[in-house]
Design a protein around this motif. Structure first.
Motif, PDB file in Angstrom:
ATOM      1  N   MET A  79      49.708  35.346  42.605  1.00 19.91           N
ATOM      2  CA  MET A  79      49.576  36.041  43.890  1.00 19.91           C
ATOM      3  C   MET A  79      50.933  36.210  44.560  1.00 19.91           C
ATOM      4  O   MET A  79      51.775  35.313  44.536  1.00 19.91           O
ATOM      5  CB  MET A  79      48.646  35.274  44.836  1.00 19.91           C
ATOM      6  N   THR A  80      51.122  37.366  45.166  1.00 23.52           N
ATOM      7  CA  THR A  80      52.325  37.618  45.955  1.00 23.52           C
ATOM      8  C   THR A  80      52.134  37.034  47.349  1.00 23.52           C
ATOM      9  O   THR A  80      51.001  36.722  47.752  1.00 23.52           O
ATOM     10  CB  THR A  80      52.585  39.129  46.079  1.00 23.52           C
ATOM     11  N   PRO A  82      52.225  38.599  50.275  1.00 17.99           N
ATOM     12  CA  PRO A  82      51.245  39.387  51.049  1.00 17.99           C
ATOM     13  C   PRO A  82      49.796  39.103  50.636  1.00 17.99           C
ATOM     14  O   PRO A  82      48.904  39.067  51.481  1.00 17.99           O
ATOM     15  CB  PRO A  82      51.638  40.839  50.766  1.00 17.99           C
ATOM     16  N   GLU A  83      49.551  38.861  49.346  1.00 16.80           N
ATOM     17  CA  GLU A  83      48.198  38.526  48.896  1.00 16.80           C
ATOM     18  C   GLU A  83      47.777  37.149  49.404  1.00 16.80           C
ATOM     19  O   GLU A  83      46.614  36.953  49.776  1.00 16.80           O
ATOM     20  CB  GLU A  83      48.133  38.570  47.369  1.00 16.80           C
ATOM     21  N   ILE A  84      48.707  36.211  49.441  1.00 14.50           N
ATOM     22  CA  ILE A  84      48.406  34.879  49.980  1.00 14.50           C
ATOM     23  C   ILE A  84      48.066  34.992  51.463  1.00 14.50           C
ATOM     24  O   ILE A  84      47.111  34.377  51.944  1.00 14.50           O
ATOM     25  CB  ILE A  84      49.585  33.910  49.742  1.00 14.50           C
ATOM     26  N   ARG A  85      48.844  35.787  52.180  1.00 15.26           N
ATOM     27  CA  ARG A  85      48.583  35.989  53.617  1.00 15.26           C
ATOM     28  C   ARG A  85      47.194  36.589  53.821  1.00 15.26           C
ATOM     29  O   ARG A  85      46.459  36.183  54.725  1.00 15.26           O
ATOM     30  CB  ARG A  85      49.674  36.882  54.205  1.00 15.26           C
ATOM     31  N   THR A  86      46.828  37.546  52.980  1.00 14.03           N
ATOM     32  CA  THR A  86      45.494  38.155  53.056  1.00 14.03           C
ATOM     33  C   THR A  86      44.414  37.129  52.742  1.00 14.03           C
ATOM     34  O   THR A  86      43.356  37.119  53.384  1.00 14.03           O
ATOM     35  CB  THR A  86      45.398  39.357  52.093  1.00 14.03           C
ATOM     36  N   LEU A  87      44.665  36.253  51.777  1.00 19.18           N
ATOM     37  CA  LEU A  87      43.703  35.201  51.446  1.00 19.18           C
ATOM     38  C   LEU A  87      43.461  34.294  52.649  1.00 19.18           C
ATOM     39  O   LEU A  87      42.315  33.971  52.972  1.00 19.18           O
ATOM     40  CB  LEU A  87      44.196  34.384  50.247  1.00 19.18           C
ATOM     41  N   THR A  90      41.296  36.160  55.078  1.00 18.23           N
ATOM     42  CA  THR A  90      39.930  36.267  54.563  1.00 18.23           C
ATOM     43  C   THR A  90      39.168  34.967  54.768  1.00 18.23           C
ATOM     44  O   THR A  90      38.011  34.969  55.217  1.00 18.23           O
ATOM     45  CB  THR A  90      39.956  36.641  53.067  1.00 18.23           C
TER      46      THR A  90
END
Length: 173
Positions: A79-80, A82-87, A90
């Motif tokens: 995960m990048t 930004p994907e971690i931040r989105t996780l 969520t």
């Protein structure tokens, strides 16, 4: 131990979301090398710590809602940021929606779960308390690790959130 009620869990949730966002904002200024360098004794790196926090919170809210853990993505290490931040966003959204939808009777009802193939019986309030307080522990570790990397975290004390929410100023920042 007396069970935590919905109001207490919502308060812990609000603080957790606030503190996680302060951490993520600070992390957003780090380079990829700083994010992934060996710096954490427990989870390898800042990225490893962030993933550990997010995945523990995610796993426990899934258990509370009865969602099988097998439905989670398997390749978290790729995960990048930004994907971690989105996780994180969520998970916070899922937890808030869950808490808004249930009553104390659901939060206190003991349900069967498994942690590392160990069958256990826990109430949702216990799983949520575990995930939220576990994150406090690892944010403390992040504070040390990130300070050593030149990115000290802002003060994460809940009193600052309460002061700001009430429209007051904290003069020592």
């Amino acid at each position: 131990m007396e069970p935590m009620n919905k109001a207490a869990l919502l308060s812990l949730h609000a603080y957790n979301h606030y503190a996680n966002n302060l951490v993520l904002e600070t992390v957003s200024h780090m380079t990829e090398d700083q994010l992934t360098c060996a710096s954490s004794p427990s989870n390898g790196s800042v990225k490893g710590l962030l993933l550990h926090i997010a995945m523990c919170e995610y796993g426990f809210i899934l258990r509370c809602t009865g969602t099988p853990l097998e439905n989670t993505p398997q390749d978290f290490e790729s995960m990048t940021f930004p994907e971690i931040r989105t996780l994180f966003a969520t998970v916070a959204y899922m937890r808030k929606n869950y808490l808004d939808a249930v009553g104390d009777n659901v939060l206190n009802a003991v349900i069967p779960i498994q942690i590392r193939q160990q069958p256990l019986n826990l109430a949702p309030w216990q799983m949520l308390a575990q995930s939220l307080l576990h994150s406090v522990h690892h944010r403390g570790e992040l504070s040390i690790v990130m300070t050593n990397l030149g990115y000290p975290l802002p003060t994460l004390d809940p009193i600052l959130m309460y002061i700001r929410e009430s429209g007051q100023d904290w003069p020592w920042e």
